[in-house]
Design a protein around this motif. Structure first.
Motif, PDB file in Angstrom:
ATOM      1  N   THR A 148       0.800  -1.231   0.000  1.00  0.00           N
ATOM      2  CA  THR A 148       0.000   0.000   0.000  1.00  0.00           C
ATOM      3  C   THR A 148       0.833   1.282   0.000  1.00  0.00           C
ATOM      4  O   THR A 148       0.317   2.346  -0.344  1.00  0.00           O
ATOM      5  CB  THR A 148      -0.900   0.048   1.250  1.00  0.00           C
ATOM      6  N   GLY A 149       2.105   1.202   0.439  1.00  0.00           N
ATOM      7  CA  GLY A 149       2.916   2.427   0.536  1.00  0.00           C
ATOM      8  C   GLY A 149       2.444   3.346   1.641  1.00  0.00           C
ATOM      9  O   GLY A 149       2.722   4.542   1.628  1.00  0.00           O
ATOM     10  N   MET A 150       1.741   2.801   2.638  1.00  0.00           N
ATOM     11  CA  MET A 150       1.245   3.627   3.738  1.00  0.00           C
ATOM     12  C   MET A 150       2.379   4.206   4.573  1.00  0.00           C
ATOM     13  O   MET A 150       3.462   3.631   4.644  1.00  0.00           O
ATOM     14  CB  MET A 150       0.364   2.779   4.672  1.00  0.00           C
ATOM     15  N   ARG A 151       2.109   5.344   5.215  1.00  0.00           N
ATOM     16  CA  ARG A 151       3.026   5.875   6.214  1.00  0.00           C
ATOM     17  C   ARG A 151       2.953   4.953   7.432  1.00  0.00           C
ATOM     18  O   ARG A 151       1.916   4.332   7.698  1.00  0.00           O
ATOM     19  CB  ARG A 151       2.621   7.288   6.627  1.00  0.00           C
ATOM     20  N   HIS A 258       9.022   4.367  -0.047  1.00  0.00           N
ATOM     21  CA  HIS A 258       9.730   4.767  -1.267  1.00  0.00           C
ATOM     22  C   HIS A 258       9.857   3.593  -2.238  1.00  0.00           C
ATOM     23  O   HIS A 258       9.723   3.769  -3.448  1.00  0.00           O
ATOM     24  CB  HIS A 258      11.124   5.300  -0.930  1.00  0.00           C
ATOM     25  N   ALA A 259      10.126   2.406  -1.694  1.00  0.00           N
ATOM     26  CA  ALA A 259      10.269   1.212  -2.542  1.00  0.00           C
ATOM     27  C   ALA A 259       8.959   0.934  -3.273  1.00  0.00           C
ATOM     28  O   ALA A 259       8.949   0.623  -4.468  1.00  0.00           O
ATOM     29  CB  ALA A 259      10.677   0.009  -1.697  1.00  0.00           C
ATOM     30  N   PHE A 260       7.848   1.066  -2.570  1.00  0.00           N
ATOM     31  CA  PHE A 260       6.511   0.879  -3.161  1.00  0.00           C
ATOM     32  C   PHE A 260       6.343   1.792  -4.382  1.00  0.00           C
ATOM     33  O   PHE A 260       5.980   1.348  -5.471  1.00  0.00           O
ATOM     34  CB  PHE A 260       5.463   1.194  -2.091  1.00  0.00           C
ATOM     35  N   ALA A 261       6.661   3.084  -4.209  1.00  0.00           N
ATOM     36  CA  ALA A 261       6.483   4.057  -5.289  1.00  0.00           C
ATOM     37  C   ALA A 261       7.462   3.801  -6.436  1.00  0.00           C
ATOM     38  O   ALA A 261       7.080   3.814  -7.616  1.00  0.00           O
ATOM     39  CB  ALA A 261       6.679   5.476  -4.744  1.00  0.00           C
TER      40      ALA A 261
END
Length: 310
Positions: A148-151, A258-261
């Motif tokens: 999900t790239g969540m914080r 960052h890896a997600f994006a």
């Protein structure tokens, strides 16, 4: 309470009420303003009397201390917002920061991880923990974070209501109370399903044995917050990195974001989609990832241009 402290607390209350600013944001701004207040006090001044030269002198001292450009930019931003608020409230008849330009922010490339390294972290999470409960929870945390790239704060504060019914999308409450939808990959859905089964069993046992109320969080904890804390998660991800044979200095929850994006862009996602998924209010924040697009375009030219072979 000093007059400056009164200004800071009233400004923080307004931030919370009007902007829905997250507690972490308010705390960091509060620390910045206290630092400036102390600097002024040593020079016999305060917010009420401070002039443009004082603010500029403070910034010069910050630079002399060796503070990073991004830290100095944030400190100036805190000071500018306070004086704008003070002017609007009529506490001051002028705003001494209007003409001050900040040091800006260097658009450094964020640290990231390769797809292979993320696979190693996911594998390591499956084996880390004192028992099945911890291993299943750790697997779920890393799978959902990468999917999900969540914080980190969004993940640890995720309410149980958001994940009931095997959802394909999660509703995430981000900065400034803004909501966004993020899709869940099949592996993340499976990890979540396994975790919820185990979590609910443990919750039910605690209810029967001790009369404990069920937690409203996906990742409950006995601490004051009621959920796994950001600090706890930060430490956990470092342990997972060590287990995976990756330097713990290289791995944080934010690096996973960052890896997600980065990986999505490398596989063809566009910048607008990444902006939406990350919950960035401004596309300029997302543009830090354009280095991935540059690499992909370079590769396309080198492999597909008719003259490339020659």
């Amino acid at each position: 309470m000093s007059h400056d402290h009164n200004w800071i607390s009233r400004y923080a209350e307004a931030q919370a009420a009007e902007l829905g600013a997250a507690e972490n944001t308010r705390l960091s701004y509060g620390r910045d303003l206290l630092g400036f207040s102390e600097w002024l006090a040593k020079r016999g001044s305060a917010f009420e009397q401070a002039q443009r030269a004082d603010v500029e002198g403070y910034l010069i001292d910050c630079e002399a201390e060796g503070l990073a450009q991004s830290t100095r930019a944030r400190r100036l931003s805190s000071i500018k917002q306070l004086f704008r608020f003070a002017f609007e409230e009529g506490w001051r008849s002028d705003n001494p920061t209007l003409q001050i330009r900040g040091p800006g922010r260097t658009k450094r490339l964020p640290k990231t991880l390769s797809e292979e390294e993320v696979s190693q972290l996911l594998e390591a999470a499956r084996g880390l923990g004192r028992n099945a409960f911890e291993r299943v929870r750790n697997t779920c945390l890393i799978e959902v974070l990468y999917a999900t790239g969540m914080r980190a704060s969004e993940l640890v504060e995720l309410p149980i209501s958001a994940v009931r019914g095997d959802p394909r999308m999660l509703l995430v409450r981000g900065k400034g109370n803004k909501e966004r939808m993020v899709p869940l990959s099949p592996p993340a859905r499976d990890a979540l399903k396994n975790w919820l089964t185990l979590r609910d069993e443990v919750e039910e046992e605690a209810r029967i044995a001790k009369g404990q109320k069920p937690s409203r969080f996906v990742f409950p904890s006995r601490g004051k917050s009621g959920h796994l804390t950001r600090v706890g998660f930060y430490q956990l991800i470092k342990e997972i990195a060590v287990q995976a044979g990756i330097s713990p200095d290289k791995v944080t929850p934010h690096v996973m974001r960052h890896a997600f994006a980065t990986h999505l862009l490398a596989h063809g996602a566009d910048l607008r989609a990444i902006q939406t998924l990350l919950g960035h209010a401004d596309l300029s924040t997302t543009e830090i990832y354009t280095h991935v697009l540059d690499e992909r375009l370079k590769e396309l030219v080198l492999t597909h241009h008719p003259l490339a072979e020659k």
